[in-house]
Design a protein around this motif. Structure first.
Motif, mmCIF file in Angstrom:
data_model
loop_
_atom_site.group_PDB
_atom_site.id
_atom_site.type_symbol
_atom_site.label_atom_id
_atom_site.label_comp_id
_atom_site.label_asym_id
_atom_site.label_seq_id
_atom_site.Cartn_x
_atom_site.Cartn_y
_atom_site.Cartn_z
ATOM 1 N N PRO A 226 41.110 148.066 54.693
ATOM 2 C CA PRO A 226 40.474 147.720 53.868
ATOM 3 C C PRO A 226 39.366 146.380 55.000
ATOM 4 O O PRO A 226 40.223 146.471 55.747
ATOM 5 C CB PRO A 226 39.998 147.033 52.442
ATOM 6 N N ALA A 227 38.136 146.054 54.465
ATOM 7 C CA ALA A 227 37.328 144.837 55.426
ATOM 8 C C ALA A 227 38.757 143.244 55.396
ATOM 9 O O ALA A 227 38.458 142.390 56.668
ATOM 10 C CB ALA A 227 36.141 144.810 55.331
ATOM 11 N N SER A 228 38.949 143.114 54.293
ATOM 12 C CA SER A 228 39.474 142.067 53.597
ATOM 13 C C SER A 228 41.083 141.773 53.267
ATOM 14 O O SER A 228 40.718 142.754 51.935
ATOM 15 C CB SER A 228 38.609 140.869 53.898
ATOM 16 N N LEU A 229 42.190 140.756 53.260
ATOM 17 C CA LEU A 229 42.951 140.834 52.533
ATOM 18 C C LEU A 229 42.659 140.275 51.200
ATOM 19 O O LEU A 229 43.372 140.717 50.129
ATOM 20 C CB LEU A 229 43.746 139.763 52.820
ATOM 21 N N GLU A 230 41.171 139.656 50.841
ATOM 22 C CA GLU A 230 40.488 139.341 49.024
ATOM 23 C C GLU A 230 40.432 141.038 48.976
ATOM 24 O O GLU A 230 40.425 141.271 47.382
ATOM 25 C CB GLU A 230 39.375 139.110 49.806
ATOM 26 N N ALA A 231 39.915 141.785 49.495
ATOM 27 C CA ALA A 231 39.155 143.467 48.798
ATOM 28 C C ALA A 231 40.796 144.083 49.050
ATOM 29 O O ALA A 231 41.315 145.332 47.732
ATOM 30 C CB ALA A 231 38.561 143.887 49.844
ATOM 31 N N TYR A 232 41.524 144.411 49.575
ATOM 32 C CA TYR A 232 42.974 144.857 49.548
ATOM 33 C C TYR A 232 43.016 144.436 48.266
ATOM 34 O O TYR A 232 44.158 145.060 47.089
ATOM 35 C CB TYR A 232 43.963 144.417 50.956
ATOM 36 N N GLN B 20 29.360 138.422 60.340
ATOM 37 C CA GLN B 20 29.717 139.261 61.147
ATOM 38 C C GLN B 20 31.135 138.601 62.392
ATOM 39 O O GLN B 20 31.797 139.188 62.454
ATOM 40 C CB GLN B 20 28.799 140.047 63.195
ATOM 41 N N ALA B 21 30.686 137.584 62.325
ATOM 42 C CA ALA B 21 31.841 136.588 63.382
ATOM 43 C C ALA B 21 33.350 136.834 62.182
ATOM 44 O O ALA B 21 34.414 136.539 62.334
ATOM 45 C CB ALA B 21 31.571 135.897 64.003
ATOM 46 N N HIS B 22 32.737 136.255 60.713
ATOM 47 C CA HIS B 22 33.961 135.689 59.907
ATOM 48 C C HIS B 22 34.502 137.435 59.082
ATOM 49 O O HIS B 22 35.501 137.110 59.730
ATOM 50 C CB HIS B 22 32.818 135.387 58.458
ATOM 51 N N ALA B 23 33.755 139.044 59.217
ATOM 52 C CA ALA B 23 33.782 139.742 59.167
ATOM 53 C C ALA B 23 34.947 139.906 59.892
ATOM 54 O O ALA B 23 36.373 140.288 59.710
ATOM 55 C CB ALA B 23 33.016 140.881 58.924
ATOM 56 N N ARG B 24 34.701 139.997 61.425
ATOM 57 C CA ARG B 24 35.736 139.806 62.256
ATOM 58 C C ARG B 24 37.581 139.132 61.985
ATOM 59 O O ARG B 24 38.524 140.149 62.330
ATOM 60 C CB ARG B 24 35.189 139.763 63.479
ATOM 61 N N ARG B 25 37.067 137.776 61.878
ATOM 62 C CA ARG B 25 38.474 137.579 61.605
ATOM 63 C C ARG B 25 38.660 137.655 60.486
ATOM 64 O O ARG B 25 40.773 137.938 60.617
ATOM 65 C CB ARG B 25 37.804 135.893 61.329
ATOM 66 N N LYS B 26 38.102 138.030 58.844
ATOM 67 C CA LYS B 26 38.405 138.968 58.098
ATOM 68 C C LYS B 26 39.678 140.203 58.044
ATOM 69 O O LYS B 26 41.112 140.078 58.012
ATOM 70 C CB LYS B 26 38.428 139.517 57.085
ATOM 71 N N LEU B 27 39.168 140.827 59.067
ATOM 72 C CA LEU B 27 39.717 142.111 59.617
ATOM 73 C C LEU B 27 40.810 142.229 60.548
ATOM 74 O O LEU B 27 41.914 142.382 60.200
ATOM 75 C CB LEU B 27 38.863 143.676 60.605
ATOM 76 N N ASP B 28 41.053 141.082 61.327
ATOM 77 C CA ASP B 28 42.522 140.385 61.996
ATOM 78 C C ASP B 28 43.438 140.249 61.003
ATOM 79 O O ASP B 28 44.553 140.237 61.252
ATOM 80 C CB ASP B 28 41.523 139.539 63.405
ATOM 81 N N GLN B 29 42.762 139.775 60.045
ATOM 82 C CA GLN B 29 44.030 138.764 59.330
ATOM 83 C C GLN B 29 44.480 139.970 58.051
ATOM 84 O O GLN B 29 45.622 139.882 58.620
ATOM 85 C CB GLN B 29 43.437 138.448 58.382
ATOM 86 N N VAL B 30 43.783 141.445 57.920
ATOM 87 C CA VAL B 30 44.729 142.708 57.149
ATOM 88 C C VAL B 30 45.167 143.642 58.417
ATOM 89 O O VAL B 30 46.453 143.663 58.052
ATOM 90 C CB VAL B 30 43.512 143.376 57.038
ATOM 91 N N GLN C 75 49.203 136.545 68.585
ATOM 92 C CA GLN C 75 48.997 137.894 67.378
ATOM 93 C C GLN C 75 49.213 139.414 67.708
ATOM 94 O O GLN C 75 50.915 139.180 69.125
ATOM 95 C CB GLN C 75 47.360 138.472 68.048
ATOM 96 N N VAL C 76 49.484 139.899 67.673
ATOM 97 C CA VAL C 76 49.995 141.383 68.321
ATOM 98 C C VAL C 76 49.502 141.372 69.346
ATOM 99 O O VAL C 76 47.819 141.929 69.432
ATOM 100 C CB VAL C 76 50.896 142.133 67.420
ATOM 101 N N ALA C 77 50.241 143.068 70.198
ATOM 102 C CA ALA C 77 49.358 143.158 71.905
ATOM 103 C C ALA C 77 48.181 144.167 70.963
ATOM 104 O O ALA C 77 46.965 143.532 71.387
ATOM 105 C CB ALA C 77 50.302 143.922 72.570
ATOM 106 N N PHE C 78 47.797 145.016 70.526
ATOM 107 C CA PHE C 78 47.067 145.828 69.364
ATOM 108 C C PHE C 78 46.033 145.054 69.455
ATOM 109 O O PHE C 78 45.306 145.920 69.355
ATOM 110 C CB PHE C 78 48.015 147.098 69.179
ATOM 111 N N TRP C 79 46.415 143.831 68.367
ATOM 112 C CA TRP C 79 45.086 143.178 68.216
ATOM 113 C C TRP C 79 44.512 142.262 69.387
ATOM 114 O O TRP C 79 42.511 143.243 69.053
ATOM 115 C CB TRP C 79 45.512 142.105 67.515
#
Length: 518
Positions: free
Chosen positions: A309-315, A366-376, A465-469
């Motif tokens: 999903p797009a964010s940990l909140e959504a998950y 958009q920038a915030h959404a990318r950070r949230k995606l990284d967190q997921v 972060q992990v490499a594939f990030w």
């Protein structure tokens, strides 16, 4: 006037309060603004419905989803609680009847979709309403930093003032400390009482399955469904996937109720899918995130996310629809490299159909959404207690005990286990290899690839972060093969979005050309 307990028993037909409900209700009745962060299924609705009856007069409830609004209105009418609603599903005649009721001094709950407030007809009547209580449901929609920001929510502070600044309650199931601060500021609340009832759901078992290819998810899911007879939800990121998986499940489990649900279906189809899911034990619904708000099916035994999903909140919110009866339930997150591409595609689309947002606001979102995606992805790929990771994200210091998530029980898996031969012979074909993986690299490209891998590792370490990030192997192979020499050329490589271009572009170009990192 009846007491809190009298109304609880006589009107709502409940014998006792759930944890924290009484304190929240008492704060509202005492005239305090309240911010309430309470997990899905913990009883948020009662926290404003009961004081609405105690305060008498009018209560205005802002609710963003028509399905959720309709569900609550039906429940209140069954309890003989006076209630009206106004949203885009009504005809002009029905809306005129609501206005007539309001002008006659209606006392009860009025549910309103936020986009109704700017309408001239509503603007004319707003100063006359004078509600005793103003309720903002799904209040995280107010914040840029929330997982579901909605521009129409930005008008609610002005609406509140037009209503005479009544006692106000803001509710959400998912708000980080920053989002909570935004809610208070944007609604201009007066020294509000904050009730954060905790995010821990000990009865939910969280697990992540890391799969390299999309088709492997089908094997894992079919195997899992064959072992799990209870009701469940399978969330997918696209409508096409919803339809494909629903068809696959219907074929493999002919005796089971399987339904699809997404926003592209007409209203009657969605209604029928929801009703069938609610009515049948062991039912499975395959859905996009359009499904779930207001769903109160207590015996959901599993929630599977087929895609990240797009964010940990959504998950957290979607997974939290499992196990509302307090019994054990499974929450499984499948993840593959392709999931990032899908979510980045959605991120690039932010703001396209919303002229109310400025270019600067779109870039911020958009920038915030990318950070949230990284967190997921960090949640999915790091071997850390899943419950602890979720609680830390929401700023909840509750101690985690007796956790049985996949990490804590030592069962982190990267491939499906014990997959039967019959599940491999499904009709969905195995995808062909993509262009970045086609054929071996020539010697020069091979050297570039090794340099890119070294740079990727350094960048990942620098960012913790992990490499594939930083980039997937397939992206590095394509960079090595095509050897772009400029940022513009680099931007044309699939998997290099604006965020990665800005953050890693120069380092990638130096690696391609044999330069050292600064």
């Amino acid at each position: 006037m009846d007491s809190i307990d009298d109304i609880l028993q006589r009107v709502f037909q409940l014998s006792e309060f759930r944890p924290h409900q009484r304190e929240i209700i008492q704060d509202i009745v005492a005239g305090n603004d309240v911010v309430c962060v309470m997990p899905t299924g913990a009883g948020k609705s009662l926290c404003f419905q009961l004081p609405a009856l105690m305060l008498q007069g009018l209560t205005v409830v802002v609710s963003p989803l028509i399905s959720l609004m309709a569900d609550q209105v039906r429940q209140l009418r069954r309890l003989n609680v006076p209630v009206l609603f106004m949203n885009s599903s009504q005809s002009h005649q029905e809306q005129r009847e609501v206005f007539s009721e309001l002008k006659r001094g209606f006392e009860g709950l009025l549910y309103v979709a936020p986009e109704r407030f700017p309408a001239p007809s509503f603007q004319r009547i707003l100063p006359e309403l004078k509600p005793r209580l103003f309720v903002v449901d799904e209040a995280h929609c107010l914040s840029f930093w929330g997982h579901d920001f909605r521009p129409e929510y930005m008008r609610l502070a002005e609406v509140r003032e037009q209503l005479g600044s009544p006692v106000t309650m803001a509710l959400t199931a998912t708000a980080t400390p920053n989002v909570r601060d935004d809610i208070v500021r944007m609604l201009k609340l007066r020294s509000p009482r904050l009730h954060v009832t905790g995010f821990d759901r000990p009865n939910l078992t969280y697990a992540c399955r890391r799969l390299d290819m999309e088709f492997e998810k089908d094997d894992a899911l079919l195997h899992g469904l064959s072992k799990q007879p209870g009701s469940g939800i399978v969330y997918c990121s696209t409508r096409k996937l919803v339809e494909q998986l629903a068809a696959l499940f219907e074929e493999r489990f002919p005796g089971r109720t399987v339904r699809a649900y997404h926003a592209g279906m007409d209203t009657e189809q969605r209604k029928k899918s929801q009703e069938d899911f609610m009515a049948n034990p062991g039912a499975v619904v395959v859905a996009t995130n359009a499904f779930g708000m207001g769903i109160n099916k207590a015996d959901i035994r599993f929630v599977v996310h087929y895609n990240i999903p797009a964010s940990l909140e959504a998950y957290y919110q979607e997974a939290g629809r499992a196990g509302r009866d307090g019994r054990p339930a499974q929450c499984i997150l499948y993840c593959s490299p392709r999931d990032r591409f899908t979510q980045e595609f959605f991120i690039d689309k932010i703001g396209e159909n919303n002229p109310a947002l400025s270019d600067a606001q779109v870039e911020t979102l958009q920038a915030h959404a990318r950070r949230k995606l990284d967190q997921v992805f960090n949640y999915a790929y790091r071997s850390r207690c899943r419950r602890r990771a979720i609680l830390d994200y929401f700023g909840d210091s509750t101690a985690v005990t007796r956790c049985v998530c996949d990490v804590c029980r030592g069962d982190v898996r990267t491939v499906p286990h014990d997959v039967s031969a019959s599940s491999r012979s499904r009709k969905r074909p195995k995808p062909k290899p993509s262009a970045p993986d086609a054929g071996p690299l020539d010697p020069a490209a091979g050297l570039r690839y090794e340099r890119l891998k070294t740079v990727r590792l350094e960048l990942a370490r620098a960012n913790k972060q992990v490499a594939f990030w930083v980039a997937h192997d397939s992206v590095l192979r394509e960079l090595a093969r095509s050897a772009p020499q400029t940022l513009d050329a680099l931007a044309r490589i699939r998997g290099i979005g604006e965020y990665k271009l800005e953050k890693f572009g120069e380092a990638f170009l130096k690696a391609i050309n044999g330069s050292q990192l600064p």
